[in-house]
Design a protein around this motif. Structure first.
Motif, PDB file in Angstrom:
ATOM      1  N   LYS A  36       0.834  -1.209   0.000  1.00 31.25           N
ATOM      2  CA  LYS A  36       0.000   0.000   0.000  1.00 31.25           C
ATOM      3  C   LYS A  36       0.864   1.253   0.000  1.00 31.25           C
ATOM      4  CE  LYS A  36      -2.649  -0.475   3.576  1.00 31.25           C
ATOM      5  NZ  LYS A  36      -3.740  -0.347   4.544  1.00 31.25           N
ATOM      6  N   ASP A  37       2.147   1.100   0.265  1.00 32.73           N
ATOM      7  CA  ASP A  37       3.066   2.229   0.417  1.00 32.73           C
ATOM      8  C   ASP A  37       3.865   2.435  -0.874  1.00 32.73           C
ATOM      9  OD1 ASP A  37       5.063   4.042   1.106  1.00 32.73           O
ATOM     10  OD2 ASP A  37       5.397   3.154   3.082  1.00 32.73           O
ATOM     11  N   LEU A  38       3.561   3.492  -1.601  1.00 30.55           N
ATOM     12  CA  LEU A  38       4.242   3.778  -2.871  1.00 30.55           C
ATOM     13  C   LEU A  38       5.752   3.870  -2.690  1.00 30.55           C
ATOM     14  CD1 LEU A  38       4.360   4.525  -5.857  1.00 30.55           C
ATOM     15  CD2 LEU A  38       3.765   6.872  -5.216  1.00 30.55           C
ATOM     16  N   SER A  39       6.225   4.444  -1.593  1.00 26.40           N
ATOM     17  CA  SER A  39       7.673   4.599  -1.401  1.00 26.40           C
ATOM     18  C   SER A  39       8.374   3.245  -1.294  1.00 26.40           C
ATOM     19  CB  SER A  39       7.971   5.464  -0.174  1.00 26.40           C
ATOM     20  OG  SER A  39       7.549   4.823   1.012  1.00 26.40           O
ATOM     21  N   VAL A  40       7.703   2.236  -0.768  1.00 29.46           N
ATOM     22  CA  VAL A  40       8.280   0.884  -0.700  1.00 29.46           C
ATOM     23  C   VAL A  40       8.420   0.319  -2.111  1.00 29.46           C
ATOM     24  CG1 VAL A  40       7.883  -1.493   0.072  1.00 29.46           C
ATOM     25  CG2 VAL A  40       7.442   0.422   1.620  1.00 29.46           C
ATOM     26  N   ALA A  41       7.401   0.472  -2.939  1.00 26.50           N
ATOM     27  CA  ALA A  41       7.459  -0.018  -4.317  1.00 26.50           C
ATOM     28  C   ALA A  41       8.544   0.697  -5.109  1.00 26.50           C
ATOM     29  CB  ALA A  41       6.102   0.160  -4.992  1.00 26.50           C
ATOM     30  N   VAL A  42       8.676   2.002  -4.912  1.00 22.37           N
ATOM     31  CA  VAL A  42       9.723   2.766  -5.602  1.00 22.37           C
ATOM     32  C   VAL A  42      11.100   2.245  -5.199  1.00 22.37           C
ATOM     33  CG1 VAL A  42      10.812   5.042  -5.765  1.00 22.37           C
ATOM     34  CG2 VAL A  42       8.333   4.827  -5.972  1.00 22.37           C
ATOM     35  N   GLU A  43      11.266   1.967  -3.917  1.00 22.81           N
ATOM     36  CA  GLU A  43      12.550   1.444  -3.439  1.00 22.81           C
ATOM     37  C   GLU A  43      12.875   0.095  -4.077  1.00 22.81           C
ATOM     38  OE1 GLU A  43      14.448   0.209   0.841  1.00 22.81           O
ATOM     39  OE2 GLU A  43      13.024   1.875   0.788  1.00 22.81           O
ATOM     40  N   TYR A  44      11.882  -0.785  -4.203  1.00 21.67           N
ATOM     41  CA  TYR A  44      12.100  -2.091  -4.822  1.00 21.67           C
ATOM     42  C   TYR A  44      12.349  -1.988  -6.332  1.00 21.67           C
ATOM     43  CZ  TYR A  44      11.247  -5.102  -0.835  1.00 21.67           C
ATOM     44  OH  TYR A  44      11.366  -5.763   0.363  1.00 21.67           O
ATOM     45  N   SER A  45      11.905  -0.913  -6.963  1.00 15.71           N
ATOM     46  CA  SER A  45      12.061  -0.782  -8.407  1.00 15.71           C
ATOM     47  C   SER A  45      13.329  -0.035  -8.821  1.00 15.71           C
ATOM     48  CB  SER A  45      10.846  -0.058  -9.001  1.00 15.71           C
ATOM     49  OG  SER A  45      10.848   1.298  -8.614  1.00 15.71           O
ATOM     50  N   MET A  46      14.107   0.451  -7.862  1.00 15.09           N
ATOM     51  CA  MET A  46      15.297   1.239  -8.182  1.00 15.09           C
ATOM     52  C   MET A  46      16.259   0.441  -9.063  1.00 15.09           C
ATOM     53  SD  MET A  46      14.850   4.186  -6.844  1.00 15.09           S
ATOM     54  CE  MET A  46      16.347   5.032  -6.468  1.00 15.09           C
ATOM     55  N   SER A  47      16.434   0.904 -10.287  1.00 15.35           N
ATOM     56  CA  SER A  47      17.317   0.259 -11.258  1.00 15.35           C
ATOM     57  C   SER A  47      17.445   1.194 -12.458  1.00 15.35           C
ATOM     58  CB  SER A  47      16.735  -1.092 -11.689  1.00 15.35           C
ATOM     59  OG  SER A  47      15.522  -0.909 -12.401  1.00 15.35           O
ATOM     60  N   THR A  48      18.120   0.727 -13.488  1.00 12.83           N
ATOM     61  CA  THR A  48      18.249   1.561 -14.690  1.00 12.83           C
ATOM     62  C   THR A  48      16.947   1.606 -15.482  1.00 12.83           C
ATOM     63  OG1 THR A  48      19.131  -0.330 -15.916  1.00 12.83           O
ATOM     64  CG2 THR A  48      20.726   1.173 -14.921  1.00 12.83           C
ATOM     65  N   ARG A  49      16.090   0.596 -15.311  1.00 12.94           N
ATOM     66  CA  ARG A  49      14.795   0.560 -15.999  1.00 12.94           C
ATOM     67  C   ARG A  49      13.701   0.154 -15.013  1.00 12.94           C
ATOM     68  NH1 ARG A  49      15.048  -2.322 -21.641  1.00 12.94           N
ATOM     69  NH2 ARG A  49      13.219  -1.028 -21.917  1.00 12.94           N
ATOM     70  N   PRO A  50      13.292   1.066 -14.146  1.00  8.58           N
ATOM     71  CA  PRO A  50      12.270   0.727 -13.156  1.00  8.58           C
ATOM     72  C   PRO A  50      10.877   0.635 -13.780  1.00  8.58           C
ATOM     73  CG  PRO A  50      12.827   3.034 -12.977  1.00  8.58           C
ATOM     74  CD  PRO A  50      13.751   2.451 -14.010  1.00  8.58           C
ATOM     75  N   LEU A  51      10.047  -0.207 -13.194  1.00 13.29           N
ATOM     76  CA  LEU A  51       8.659  -0.335 -13.633  1.00 13.29           C
ATOM     77  C   LEU A  51       7.775  -0.385 -12.393  1.00 13.29           C
ATOM     78  CD1 LEU A  51       6.660  -0.785 -15.994  1.00 13.29           C
ATOM     79  CD2 LEU A  51       7.024  -3.235 -15.683  1.00 13.29           C
ATOM     80  N   LEU A  52       6.749   0.452 -12.370  1.00 15.74           N
ATOM     81  CA  LEU A  52       5.791   0.474 -11.259  1.00 15.74           C
ATOM     82  C   LEU A  52       4.408   0.114 -11.778  1.00 15.74           C
ATOM     83  CD1 LEU A  52       6.715   3.743  -9.340  1.00 15.74           C
ATOM     84  CD2 LEU A  52       7.032   1.398  -8.557  1.00 15.74           C
ATOM     85  N   PHE A  53       3.739  -0.769 -11.063  1.00 14.38           N
ATOM     86  CA  PHE A  53       2.355  -1.107 -11.346  1.00 14.38           C
ATOM     87  C   PHE A  53       1.488  -0.543 -10.236  1.00 14.38           C
ATOM     88  CE2 PHE A  53       4.324  -4.654 -13.636  1.00 14.38           C
ATOM     89  CZ  PHE A  53       3.628  -4.592 -14.831  1.00 14.38           C
ATOM     90  N   ARG A  54       0.330  -0.025 -10.606  1.00 11.88           N
ATOM     91  CA  ARG A  54      -0.659   0.389  -9.617  1.00 11.88           C
ATOM     92  C   ARG A  54      -1.892  -0.482  -9.812  1.00 11.88           C
ATOM     93  NH1 ARG A  54      -3.468   6.223  -9.404  1.00 11.88           N
ATOM     94  NH2 ARG A  54      -4.395   5.397 -11.288  1.00 11.88           N
ATOM     95  N   LEU A  55      -2.335  -1.119  -8.756  1.00 10.45           N
ATOM     96  CA  LEU A  55      -3.553  -1.915  -8.776  1.00 10.45           C
ATOM     97  C   LEU A  55      -4.602  -1.148  -7.982  1.00 10.45           C
ATOM     98  CD1 LEU A  55      -1.014  -4.060  -8.565  1.00 10.45           C
ATOM     99  CD2 LEU A  55      -2.891  -5.668  -8.578  1.00 10.45           C
ATOM    100  N   VAL A  56      -5.689  -0.809  -8.622  1.00 13.34           N
ATOM    101  CA  VAL A  56      -6.773  -0.067  -7.979  1.00 13.34           C
ATOM    102  C   VAL A  56      -7.851  -1.071  -7.579  1.00 13.34           C
ATOM    103  CG1 VAL A  56      -8.524   1.723  -8.288  1.00 13.34           C
ATOM    104  CG2 VAL A  56      -6.269   1.976  -9.347  1.00 13.34           C
ATOM    105  N   THR A  57      -8.197  -1.086  -6.289  1.00 10.75           N
ATOM    106  CA  THR A  57      -9.228  -1.991  -5.801  1.00 10.75           C
ATOM    107  C   THR A  57     -10.348  -1.187  -5.156  1.00 10.75           C
ATOM    108  OG1 THR A  57      -8.247  -2.279  -3.603  1.00 10.75           O
ATOM    109  CG2 THR A  57      -7.479  -3.749  -5.340  1.00 10.75           C
ATOM    110  N   THR A  58     -11.558  -1.727  -5.242  1.00  6.62           N
ATOM    111  CA  THR A  58     -12.715  -1.045  -4.654  1.00  6.62           C
ATOM    112  C   THR A  58     -13.456  -1.915  -3.645  1.00  6.62           C
ATOM    113  OG1 THR A  58     -14.065  -1.721  -6.539  1.00  6.62           O
ATOM    114  CG2 THR A  58     -13.073   0.477  -6.630  1.00  6.62           C
ATOM    115  N   SER A  59     -13.011  -3.172  -3.482  1.00  2.00           N
ATOM    116  CA  SER A  59     -13.640  -4.031  -2.484  1.00  2.00           C
ATOM    117  C   SER A  59     -12.623  -5.040  -1.968  1.00  2.00           C
ATOM    118  CB  SER A  59     -14.851  -4.766  -3.056  1.00  2.00           C
ATOM    119  OG  SER A  59     -14.443  -5.894  -3.807  1.00  2.00           O
ATOM    120  N   PHE A  60     -12.922  -5.644  -0.829  1.00  2.00           N
ATOM    121  CA  PHE A  60     -12.001  -6.613  -0.248  1.00  2.00           C
ATOM    122  C   PHE A  60     -11.836  -7.840  -1.139  1.00  2.00           C
ATOM    123  CE2 PHE A  60     -16.017  -8.347   1.066  1.00  2.00           C
ATOM    124  CZ  PHE A  60     -15.810  -9.713   1.160  1.00  2.00           C
ATOM    125  N   MET A  61     -12.783  -8.118  -2.007  1.00  2.00           N
ATOM    126  CA  MET A  61     -12.703  -9.278  -2.908  1.00  2.00           C
ATOM    127  C   MET A  61     -11.623  -9.098  -3.978  1.00  2.00           C
ATOM    128  SD  MET A  61     -14.833 -11.546  -1.872  1.00  2.00           S
ATOM    129  CE  MET A  61     -15.108 -12.610  -3.262  1.00  2.00           C
TER     130      MET A  61
END
Length: 83
Positions: A36-61
């Motif tokens: 849920k923390d964007l800064s954690v994902a950014v840290e894991y993607s640090m490289s010469t070619r980073p890629l970030l995915f965002r998953l948008v959810t609207t329910s617990f399912m």
């Protein structure tokens, strides 16, 4: 309520002909870790070619399993999705 989850990946290019990610259908073959923390994902993607995915959810399912209660790093707010 809406919750956004993030996944950071290193050295992945969607336009790269050598990229197996899209050749394999763009799917994970193992459980997929997100946060849920964007800064954690950014840290894991640090490289010469980073890629970030965002998953948008609207329910617990639509959400993965919350792993904070058993994680060695609960501040990473990890949610795990099945393959």
């Amino acid at each position: 309520a809406r919750l956004d989850f993030w996944r950071g990946m290193q050295n992945i290019g969607l336009d790269d002909n050598k990229c197996n990610f899209l050749k394999d259908g763009g799917t994970e073959v193992a459980p997929m870790s997100t946060t849920k923390d964007l800064s954690v994902a950014v840290e894991y993607s640090m490289s010469t070619r980073p890629l970030l995915f965002r998953l948008v959810t609207t329910s617990f399912m639509q959400r993965g399993a919350d792993l904070r209660f058993l994680s060695a790093f609960p501040v990473e707010a990890e949610y795990l999705y099945q393959p």
